[in-house]
Design a protein around this motif. Structure first.
Motif, short mmCIF file in Angstrom:
data_model
loop_
_atom_site.label_atom_id
_atom_site.label_comp_id
_atom_site.label_asym_id
_atom_site.label_seq_id
_atom_site.Cartn_x
_atom_site.Cartn_y
_atom_site.Cartn_z
N TRP A 141 0.81 -1.23 0.00
CA TRP A 141 0.00 0.00 0.00
C TRP A 141 0.84 1.27 0.00
CZ3 TRP A 141 -0.50 -3.61 4.05
CH2 TRP A 141 0.22 -3.30 5.20
N SER A 142 2.17 1.15 0.18
CA SER A 142 3.00 2.35 0.16
C SER A 142 3.78 2.51 -1.15
CB SER A 142 3.97 2.33 1.34
OG SER A 142 4.93 1.30 1.17
N ARG A 143 3.60 1.56 -2.06
CA ARG A 143 4.29 1.65 -3.34
C ARG A 143 3.55 2.62 -4.27
NH1 ARG A 143 4.24 -4.68 -3.87
NH2 ARG A 143 5.37 -5.14 -1.98
N PRO A 144 4.30 3.26 -5.18
CA PRO A 144 3.65 4.17 -6.13
C PRO A 144 2.69 3.41 -7.02
CG PRO A 144 6.06 4.33 -6.27
CD PRO A 144 5.75 3.22 -5.33
N VAL A 145 1.60 4.05 -7.35
CA VAL A 145 0.60 3.47 -8.24
C VAL A 145 0.80 4.05 -9.63
CG1 VAL A 145 -1.86 3.22 -8.69
CG2 VAL A 145 -1.02 3.23 -6.34
N SER A 146 0.88 3.18 -10.64
CA SER A 146 1.04 3.67 -12.00
C SER A 146 -0.33 3.66 -12.69
CB SER A 146 2.03 2.81 -12.77
OG SER A 146 1.59 1.48 -12.81
N ALA A 147 -0.50 4.59 -13.58
CA ALA A 147 -1.79 4.72 -14.27
C ALA A 147 -1.93 3.79 -15.43
CB ALA A 147 -1.97 6.14 -14.77
#
Length: 150
Positions: A144-150
């Motif tokens: 839940w702390s990793r960057p989310v990519s679009a």
């Protein structure tokens, strides 16, 4: 949210939880030589029972990081921590951990031995603290702390 299913009894709705349990039952029924870790006598498993296996070298690093340690089993290569069933739903356990639905130890001639018994009636290690401690010792950021990519 549910999935409609029709049968001789008429239409019904299967919840996501039901679909996950059905899939797990299907996958674990073909487990081959897998053997289940035994819960110590006198303990109960009201939440079901799964296990998280980690390399044996990491076991001693995790123990002091946990607020409560449930039943832990070990062999020469892995430590196995009992957790409530479905502790992998929406949780990606970091490598090199292996999640074992039903606390089934795959392809093992001997079951690992119990090295920690928490006493009491529940065998569980709380899964979120175990997950966070494992992330910490492996250097893996929690999902839940990793960057989310679009």
């Amino acid at each position: 949210m549910g999935v409609r299913a029709t049968s001789a009894g008429g239409p019904g709705v299967l919840s996501l939880d039901t679909l996950i349990r059905l899939d797990r039952g299907r996958r674990s029924s073909g487990a081959g030589a897998s053997r289940r870790l035994a819960v110590p006598e006198g303990m109960r498993v009201p939440l079901g029972c799964d296990a998280v296996a980690i390399p044996a070298r990491l076991g001693p690093l995790l123990m002091p990081r946990l607020p409560r340690v449930g039943c832990v089993y070990a062999d020469s290569t892995h430590w196995w921590w009992l957790v409530p069933s479905d502790s992998d739903v929406a949780l990606e356990w970091p490598a090199p951990a292996q999640y074992a639905t039903g606390a089934l130890v795959p392809d093992s001639p001997h079951l690992p031995g119990l090295i920690h018994n928490p006493g009491g009636t529940l065998p569980y290690t709380p899964p979120i603290p175990l997950y966070l401690a494992l992330c910490r010792v492996t250097g893996t950021p929690p999902a839940w702390s990793r960057p989310v990519s679009a």
